[in-house]
Write an enzyme that holds these catalytic residues in place. Structure first.
Site, short mmCIF file in Angstrom:
data_model
loop_
_atom_site.label_atom_id
_atom_site.label_comp_id
_atom_site.label_asym_id
_atom_site.label_seq_id
_atom_site.Cartn_x
_atom_site.Cartn_y
_atom_site.Cartn_z
CE1 TYR A 72 11.75 -16.35 -32.73
CE2 TYR A 72 13.98 -17.16 -33.05
CZ TYR A 72 13.08 -16.12 -33.00
OH TYR A 72 13.50 -14.83 -33.20
NE ARG A 75 9.05 -15.11 -28.85
CZ ARG A 75 9.14 -14.10 -29.72
NH1 ARG A 75 10.22 -13.97 -30.47
NH2 ARG A 75 8.17 -13.22 -29.82
CG ASN A 108 3.17 -8.45 -30.95
OD1 ASN A 108 4.22 -7.83 -30.76
ND2 ASN A 108 2.05 -8.19 -30.30
CB VAL A 109 6.36 -13.60 -34.31
CG1 VAL A 109 7.34 -12.62 -34.96
CG2 VAL A 109 6.86 -14.02 -32.93
CG HIS A 125 9.27 -7.70 -36.50
ND1 HIS A 125 9.34 -7.05 -35.29
CD2 HIS A 125 9.82 -6.84 -37.41
CE1 HIS A 125 9.88 -5.86 -35.45
NE2 HIS A 125 10.19 -5.69 -36.72
CB CYS A 156 14.72 -28.01 -46.58
SG CYS A 156 13.85 -27.75 -48.14
N GLY A 193 1.47 -0.51 -27.23
CA GLY A 193 2.36 -1.45 -26.56
C GLY A 193 3.65 -1.74 -27.28
CB SER A 195 9.78 -0.05 -26.17
OG SER A 195 10.47 -0.84 -27.11
CB ALA A 236 -3.33 -2.76 -24.77
P1 OAD Z 1 9.18 -4.05 -26.21
O1 OAD Z 1 9.36 -5.17 -25.24
O2 OAD Z 1 10.38 -3.29 -26.63
O3 OAD Z 1 8.14 -3.00 -25.61
C1 OAD Z 1 6.92 -3.42 -25.06
C2 OAD Z 1 6.11 -2.20 -24.71
O4 OAD Z 1 4.85 -2.65 -24.23
C3 OAD Z 1 6.72 -1.34 -23.60
O5 OAD Z 1 6.77 0.00 -24.00
C4 OAD Z 1 5.76 -1.51 -22.42
O6 OAD Z 1 5.59 -0.30 -21.69
C5 OAD Z 1 4.46 -1.85 -23.15
N1 OAD Z 1 3.49 -2.61 -22.35
C6 OAD Z 1 3.70 -3.48 -21.32
N2 OAD Z 1 2.53 -3.97 -20.87
C7 OAD Z 1 1.55 -3.42 -21.62
C8 OAD Z 1 0.12 -3.53 -21.64
N3 OAD Z 1 -0.54 -4.30 -20.78
N4 OAD Z 1 -0.56 -2.79 -22.57
C9 OAD Z 1 0.09 -1.99 -23.44
N5 OAD Z 1 1.44 -1.85 -23.45
C10 OAD Z 1 2.15 -2.56 -22.56
O7 OAD Z 1 8.39 -4.66 -27.46
P2 OAD Z 1 8.28 -4.12 -28.96
O8 OAD Z 1 8.31 -2.65 -29.01
O9 OAD Z 1 7.14 -4.82 -29.57
O10 OAD Z 1 11.52 -8.01 -32.91
O11 OAD Z 1 9.61 -4.69 -29.58
C11 OAD Z 1 9.86 -4.49 -30.95
C12 OAD Z 1 10.64 -5.65 -31.51
O12 OAD Z 1 11.80 -5.88 -30.72
C13 OAD Z 1 9.93 -6.99 -31.45
O13 OAD Z 1 9.01 -7.18 -32.51
C14 OAD Z 1 11.04 -7.96 -31.55
C15 OAD Z 1 12.04 -7.32 -30.62
O14 OAD Z 1 13.33 -7.50 -30.94
C16 OAD Z 1 12.01 -9.16 -33.41
O15 OAD Z 1 12.02 -10.19 -32.78
C17 OAD Z 1 12.50 -9.05 -34.81
#
Ligand code: OAD
Length: 255
Positions: A72, A75, A108-109, A125, A156, A193, A195, A236
């Site tokens: 983190y 990040r 997104n965080v 999240h 803490c 954006g 998955s 996007a």
């Molecule tokens: P993913 O990494 O699973 O998916 C990212 C998506 O973004 C994919 O479908 C890509 O095709 C798409 N992508 C890539 N470039 C892009 C662009 N320029 N414009 C638009 N889309 C684009 O990420 P999330 O679905 O956000 O949770 O993942 C969900 C959660 O999984 C996250 O919040 C995180 C992770 O574990 C925690 O950390 C709790």
């Protein structure tokens, strides 16, 4: 699913938003990709050969909190160096026009929506720049520090460890009451954006199909594409500016 737009980013149509529409926007890591932040499941999605599930869980925290804070901390540094891109800015402009008829929910965080001008986004999240105690009920607090070896885990006043204010795998996402109400009320559901792999967000589109038009925006179809009526395939940051036309507004509203 009706595929609109194109991979080149040239739009073939715009999304009309009527005067009574309520818009729910769910964003995922893809919206921050053009700001230089890695997605989780695409190329570059591994961190030191760890899958996200291996560094973002209560089990990982108990087993190896130093590595979790390193992850983190890295990040935090990446997010601090990143800037909002045209996709974030387009959603902030849409919020300016629609006011409380737009509900922004992000997985997104990072804080790029806020830095683009969005207000009141639901961070289901958690937030990268907040920490909390893993033992007492102290309110989560702003924290931009990084914690890496040889420094230890921050403590803490109660003696517990300070952890990132992040919803890890197996934990309950934040703001679910507010999110559920907005899902029930929306007439247009847009996912950008993401998955479509991680629950509960992966089920939002299917849940709203009875009350809302469901639209996906991203370069490739998501895993849950069956839940979407339409997809605009492209980046996007290229598609969102100019994608929307709001009733009463004289031109494309997010260009
Ligand atoms: P993913 O990494 O699973 O998916 C990212 C998506 O973004 C994919 O479908 C890509 O095709 C798409 N992508 C890539 N470039 C892009 C662009 N320029 N414009 C638009 N889309 C684009 O990420 P999330 O679905 O956000 O949770 O993942 C969900 C959660 O999984 C996250 O919040 C995180 C992770 O574990 C925690 O950390 C709790």
């Amino acid at each position: 699913m009706n595929r609109l737009g194109s991979k080149s980013g040239h739009l073939q149509s715009v999304i009309e938003i009527g005067e009574t529409d309520r818009v729910f926007i769910l964003t995922g890591a893809g919206i921050s990709a053009e700001s230089g932040l890695a997605t989780f499941r695409g190329a570059g999605g591994l961190w030191r050969n760890h899958r996200i599930e291996e560094v973002a869980s209560p089990q990982a925290w108990r087993r190896d909190p130093v590595t979790v804070w390193e992850f983190y901390s890295q990040r935090r540094r990446a997010a601090l160096a990143a800037q909002p891109n045209p996709g974030h800015l387009a959603l902030a402009r849409l919020e300016d026009i629609l006011g409380d008829r737009l509900f922004l929910c992000t997985q997104n965080v990072d804080d790029l929506h806020e830095r683009a001008g969005s207000r009141g986004a639901a961070h289901m999240h958690g937030e990268l720049f907040k920490s909390r105690c893993d033992t007492c009920d102290r309110t989560p607090f702003e924290d931009r520090n990084t914690y890496e070896p040889p420094d230890g885990i921050p403590h803490c006043g109660c003696g517990g460890w300070i952890r990132p204010h992040i919803c890890w795998f197996g934990e309950v996402p934040f703001e679910m009451d507010r999110i559920a109400r907005a899902l029930d009320e929306c007439t247009l559901f847009l996912a950008v954006g993401t998955s479509g792999v991680v629950e509960p967000a992966a089920s939002f589109a299917a849940r709203t199909r009875a009350n809302a038009r469901t639209v996906y925006i991203g370069p490739e179809e998501p895993t849950n594409s069956y839940a979407f009526a339409e997809a605009y395939l492209g980046k996007a940051g290229e598609l969102l500016p100019g994608l929307f036309h709001c009733a009463g507004a004289s031109r494309r509203t997010t260009g």
